[in-house]
Design an enzyme around this catalytic site. Sequence first.
Site, short mmCIF file in Angstrom:
data_model
loop_
_atom_site.label_atom_id
_atom_site.label_comp_id
_atom_site.label_asym_id
_atom_site.label_seq_id
_atom_site.Cartn_x
_atom_site.Cartn_y
_atom_site.Cartn_z
N TYR A 157 0.85 -1.19 0.00
CA TYR A 157 0.00 0.00 0.00
C TYR A 157 0.88 1.23 0.00
CZ TYR A 157 -3.55 3.38 1.57
OH TYR A 157 -4.40 4.45 1.69
N ASP A 252 9.29 3.02 -0.11
CA ASP A 252 8.21 3.67 0.61
C ASP A 252 8.38 3.35 2.09
OD1 ASP A 252 5.98 4.66 1.78
OD2 ASP A 252 4.54 3.64 0.47
N LYS A 280 3.95 9.28 8.76
CA LYS A 280 3.75 8.67 10.07
C LYS A 280 4.71 9.21 11.14
CE LYS A 280 0.93 5.13 8.24
NZ LYS A 280 0.96 4.24 7.10
C1 LIG Z 1 0.32 4.73 5.71
C2 LIG Z 1 1.09 4.48 4.48
C3 LIG Z 1 0.97 5.31 3.36
C4 LIG Z 1 -0.05 6.41 3.26
O1 LIG Z 1 0.17 7.42 4.16
P1 LIG Z 1 -1.05 8.41 4.51
O2 LIG Z 1 -0.44 9.42 5.43
O3 LIG Z 1 -2.11 7.55 5.12
O4 LIG Z 1 -1.51 9.00 3.23
C5 LIG Z 1 1.80 5.07 2.29
N1 LIG Z 1 2.70 4.08 2.31
C6 LIG Z 1 2.85 3.26 3.36
C7 LIG Z 1 3.88 2.19 3.35
C8 LIG Z 1 2.03 3.43 4.48
O5 LIG Z 1 2.14 2.58 5.52
#
Ligand SMILES: *Cc1c(COP(=O)(O)O)cnc(C)c1O
Length: 443
Positions: A157, A252, A280
Amino acid sequence: MNRRYMEDRHESMIDIVESRAAFLEATQVITGGVNSPVRAFGAVGGTPLFIASGQGSSVTDIDGNRYLDYVGSWGPLILGHAHPEVVEALRDAAQRGTSFGAPTLLETRLARTVTELVPSVELIRFVNSGTEATMSAVRLARGHTGRACIVKFEGCYHGHGDSFLIAAGSGAATLGIPDSLGVTAAIAADTLIARYNDLDSVHLLFEKHGERVAAIIVEPVAGNMGVVVPSQGFLQGLRRIATKYASLLIFDEVMTGFRVAPGGAQELYGIEPDLSTFGKILGGGLPVGAYGGKRHIMEQVAPLGGVYQAGTLSGNPLAMAAGLATLNCIRRDPGFYPELERKSARLADGLLENCRKAGVGAVVNRVGSMLTLFFTEEKSVTDWKTAKRSNTAAYGRYFHESLQNGIYLAPSQFEAQFVSAAHSDDDIEMAILASAAALKGCF
Ligand SMILES: *Cc1c(COP(=O)(O)O)cnc(C)c1O
């Protein structure tokens, strides 16, 4: 909190009258009653709890029930709730004004901190969410290479950008929506899907489309199909393939950044990506994202280069202050990560041991303080195919039993559970005891 607290919890069904009423009211004015789909408890049933407050390792709902929190706002709260230094930094920043749309010293300070912790990041750009970070990184990769396609992995994701909502994890995995409505066929066609931990699947894509691939984007430790650990050589293999085809490698690290090591998964596994995305923990509980990487690539972003990206609230002083306070705490204490590792390992061992004793098929995947207990008869969970064989109905029961025992978990099998620095040894032991009790009601 002490053990007695948990025993008390065992005796009565928790009362969530206020949360039920609040949810009903919210559904009248907010789509689905929530501002992010997994919060609606769709995968596990029941009513989402409305949270009144959080302190350290626990949250309290609006009915006054207290829970040990192993969600941690889905990853940001590595220091726990309302950490005094973060609160103080926020108070201090707020008093000076909350937004200027002009540069502030806090931005440079946080940028400097990230470049020190993550050496592959020579230049950075702050945005407001992980989604924005990954969308911008992919635009930059496309602008830099002049190519259209990206390779992503099934079950990974990267936020809700159009290009990523194809075989996506997290809420999309939970809801079983392989593609979102509204994502055009043209956009979907530019996203090529490979299998996590399967280099052959990547080779195959590159043999056919290599000249068209702008970037490989990957969660270096997957966290959004539940935690899936990269197998030996997988990330190295991606690095080799990207280099061979002159594609960019994007890590990511929105979840793994500052979580699995101070320098993220790239430090842990010793791989240098071309671009990285963060979010995060970087915002310390406020809305922040960032993307960064090699200087010559990042110099192609406006105003230096032709890849446009902007934001009214980007680098917001409150968000920068919370991020800085968080990273400063992490950096100052050499025992920070070893302690998290010790407590998380104990939790993982305890959860698995409980399942063995109860005769319940289970796999626990963990890297540092992110972990997932999969209810499965599989020997291991290594990709989306093996993850999705998990017993989600049992997880739903386990989730609700856990709530009854005062433990707040993610309302889906396909999410990570997070341990924070605020979790005490007692908190860990309590979670293990509660888990053993919860299993009894599930299988
Ligand atoms: C949470 C997450 C996202 C998205 O971040 P948001 O602040 O919710 O838009 C993208 N990549 C990874 C790996 C994530 O865990």
